[in-house]
Design a protein around this motif. Structure first.
Motif, PDB file in Angstrom:
ATOM      1  N   ASN A   1      42.888  41.888  31.719  1.00 16.91           N
ATOM      2  CA  ASN A   1      42.253  41.286  32.908  1.00 16.91           C
ATOM      3  C   ASN A   1      42.816  39.874  33.106  1.00 16.91           C
ATOM      4  N   PRO A   2      44.111  39.749  33.486  1.00 12.98           N
ATOM      5  CA  PRO A   2      44.780  38.444  33.496  1.00 12.98           C
ATOM      6  C   PRO A   2      44.092  37.379  34.352  1.00 12.98           C
ATOM      7  N   SER A   3      43.374  37.798  35.397  1.00 10.31           N
ATOM      8  CA  SER A   3      42.698  36.797  36.249  1.00 10.31           C
ATOM      9  C   SER A   3      41.629  36.038  35.459  1.00 10.31           C
ATOM     10  N   MET A   4      41.144  36.660  34.365  1.00 11.18           N
ATOM     11  CA  MET A   4      40.092  36.031  33.558  1.00 11.18           C
ATOM     12  C   MET A   4      40.629  34.892  32.675  1.00 11.18           C
ATOM     13  N   ILE A   5      41.946  34.858  32.466  1.00  6.98           N
ATOM     14  CA  ILE A   5      42.510  33.822  31.584  1.00  6.98           C
ATOM     15  C   ILE A   5      42.250  32.433  32.166  1.00  6.98           C
ATOM     16  N   ASN A   6      42.561  32.245  33.464  1.00  7.02           N
ATOM     17  CA  ASN A   6      42.339  30.927  34.072  1.00  7.02           C
ATOM     18  C   ASN A   6      40.882  30.673  34.429  1.00  7.02           C
ATOM     19  N   LEU A   7      40.109  31.763  34.554  1.00  3.10           N
ATOM     20  CA  LEU A   7      38.682  31.584  34.862  1.00  3.10           C
ATOM     21  C   LEU A   7      37.899  31.230  33.597  1.00  3.10           C
ATOM     22  N   ASN A   8      38.350  31.742  32.449  1.00  3.70           N
ATOM     23  CA  ASN A   8      37.680  31.462  31.164  1.00  3.70           C
ATOM     24  C   ASN A   8      38.701  31.002  30.117  1.00  3.70           C
ATOM     25  N   PRO A   9      39.436  29.890  30.380  1.00  4.32           N
ATOM     26  CA  PRO A   9      40.522  29.514  29.467  1.00  4.32           C
ATOM     27  C   PRO A   9      40.054  29.205  28.049  1.00  4.32           C
ATOM     28  N   VAL A  10      38.841  28.646  27.914  1.00  5.29           N
ATOM     29  CA  VAL A  10      38.356  28.280  26.570  1.00  5.29           C
ATOM     30  C   VAL A  10      38.146  29.532  25.720  1.00  5.29           C
ATOM     31  N   PHE A  11      37.554  30.574  26.309  1.00  4.42           N
ATOM     32  CA  PHE A  11      37.348  31.818  25.570  1.00  4.42           C
ATOM     33  C   PHE A  11      38.690  32.465  25.214  1.00  4.42           C
ATOM     34  N   PHE A  12      39.646  32.372  26.136  1.00  3.73           N
ATOM     35  CA  PHE A  12      40.976  32.925  25.862  1.00  3.73           C
ATOM     36  C   PHE A  12      41.610  32.203  24.671  1.00  3.73           C
TER      37      PHE A  12
END
Length: 516
Positions: free
Chosen positions: A260-271
């Motif tokens: 779900n690559p869109s989630m990387i910039n939306l949740n960078p800390v979790f990534f």
């Protein structure tokens, strides 16, 4: 503490602003039609130029009276935050959804129900697609209120549709909440007591985990619920020192983001945190090839221009890339090569000093100390350990404090600083007993060092062999093996018996196990 040294929230906020954020603030203030002589703007310019926060110096400038200072500061703080909120760099999908929700509420209160519902429908779609289910639920609740006042011919279908949506979102939010609570509680146990040390603790933690793990169908939940599920399993596996399962769940966590690559910039800390735990678990299972591959992939992702970096994210990128760049040298004992990283990291630590807490600094110092110990630089090792042991204000993991003291004893012995050993033994014993946290490995080590003064030089090797045989029994023990990850005592003993540097012993073992 002098007034000059005090940390002030407003001062810290002003100092955290980038050049473009300061420019944006001044433009924003200009749009407000504020006179350039206004108190809060003058205070902003003063704090921007100041090296430290000094209340007396502010009052001496005559910008503001003592009785007004608190109010002017509060007003400036609020205006800086509003300006930051308007800055495009701080706007993401979440802020867009909240903004749409605010607009819809305004339209609703003006009685423009149809317009309000139209905006809410778009905002709800955006929230669901981006896994912002708490906001989606809030939107559905507002839609229900509006629909109850704005009668349409499709109200019966619409009511059913909203009721089902509210029920489904609520159920998923409950699962996410239970999983995030469990994950946080397990993390709290690690911080307070460290990893399980015996069968009794293992049973307590396992029961605690199973009792709180919600039952649900994995196919029926989304990204957010899966993320919290993998986190909870990861913390449980770490507590149990089950490093293969740590690797399994950290992999699931990181793969979820790449799926779900869109989630990387939306949740960078979790990534970032997922990658940190993935690398940590590979380090624990000692697979350097896999470790280097994952570390390179991680560095490539966070080095890409598309990867958004604010101050918080930049700090985590610094921490994780450097921690793991060091860790790779512990896997195969390439300490000489690893020492080259230390000067660069120490310089970087200075520039990040306001953003990195004491605990993380001390973890770096422990790694530096261990690396110096690995090449036989015992005095350099002792100097880094002293930064940890003498830090009285430190609240950090007990196991790290514990092993810092045990390594300190061994390094003093290795450096030939025998005149310190008696005092060190006493203070280490006192410290460990007070902690009530002695692994069997530590007990055996201290017992051995305490007895060293009674051993004749020609009997030393036999004494090292005896201790080695004792400790070998703990090497694969589920609750004792972690001790060897902090301090490879077995390789140290083998180095004493074979008269070879510790680093060489670790390298030989690694090559024997993994070399093609």
């Amino acid at each position: 503490m002098t007034t000059k040294d005090q940390k002030d929230n407003l001062f810290s906020l002003v100092k955290s602003l980038t050049k473009s954020e300061k420019r944006q603030f001044k433009l924003y203030v200009g749009r407000l039609g504020v006179n350039s002589d206004s108190k809060f703007l003058k205070l902003f310019n003063l704090l921007d130029k100041a090296k430290g926060y000094n209340e007396n110096a502010i009052l001496k400038t005559g910008i503001v009276k003592k009785t007004q200072l608190a109010n002017v500061k509060a007003h400036l703080y609020k205006q800086v935050l509003i300006s930051l909120k308007l800055n495009p760099s701080h706007q993401n999908v979440r802020s867009q959804i909240r903004e749409q929700l605010d607009f819809a509420s305004i339209l609703y209160h003006k009685g423009l129900y149809k317009q309000s519902l139209k905006i809410l429908d778009k905002a709800k779609y955006l929230a669901i697609v981006n896994e912002e289910k708490n906001m989606a639920f809030e939107i559905v609740e507002l839609e229900k209120i509006i629909e109850s006042q704005y009668i349409t011919r499709s109200i019966s279908n619409r009511a059913d549709e909203l009721a089902v949506q509210a029920r489904d979102l609520s159920a998923q939010n409950v699962i996410a909440s239970k999983l995030s609570n469990l994950s946080l509680q397990l993390y709290s146990i690690i911080l307070k007591t460290g990893y399980v040390k015996n069968e009794k603790e293992s049973l307590i933690v396992t029961k605690y985990f199973n009792d709180r793990l919600p039952k649900f169908n994995l196919k029926e939940v989304g990204f957010r619920e899966k993320l919290w599920l993998y986190k909870a399993h990861l913390w449980y596996s770490f507590l149990m020192q089950d490093f293969l399962n740590c690797y399994k769940y950290a992999s699931k966590w990181v793969d979820l983001f790449y799926q779900n690559p869109s989630m990387i910039n939306l949740n960078p800390v979790f990534f970032l945190k997922g990658n940190n735990y993935l690398l940590e678990s590979i380090y624990f299972i000692r697979n350097k090839t896999k470790f280097v591959k994952k570390l390179d992939h991680f560095k490539t992702t966070v080095g890409d221009q598309k990867f958004n970096k604010d101050e918080n994210v930049s700090t985590l990128v610094f921490l994780y890339t450097n921690f793991h760049s060091i860790n790779q040298h512990f896997i195969d004992g390439s300490f000489e090569e690893g020492l080259k990283l230390i000067p660069h990291i120490e310089n970087e630590l200075i520039s990040f000093s306001d953003r990195i807490d004491q605990h993380h600094k001390m973890v770096f110092y422990y790694k530096f100390a261990s690396m110096h110990f690995g090449v036989g630089n015992n005095k350099a090792c002792i100097a880094y350990l002293d930064k940890i042991i003498s830090n009285k204000s430190l609240s950090m993991r007990e196991d790290l404090l514990c092993f810092s003291r045990v390594l300190n004893l061994v390094a003093h012995y290795e450096a030939g600083l025998d005149y310190h050993l008696e005092t060190l033994l006493r203070s280490t014993y006192k410290f460990l007993i007070k902690m009530n946290d002695l692994h069997e490995v530590q007990k055996e080590m201290i017992k051995f060092i305490r007895g060293l003064q009674d051993i004749y030089p020609h009997d030393l090797k036999n004494a090292f062999r005896d201790l080695l045989n004792t400790l070998k029994t703990f090497e694969d023990h589920p609750f004792e093996r972690r001790a060897f990850l902090y301090l490879d005592i077995i390789s140290w003993l083998e180095s004493k018996i074979e008269n070879k540097p510790v680093g060489q012993i670790i390298q030989n073992k690694y090559l024997a196990k993994y070399a093609p």
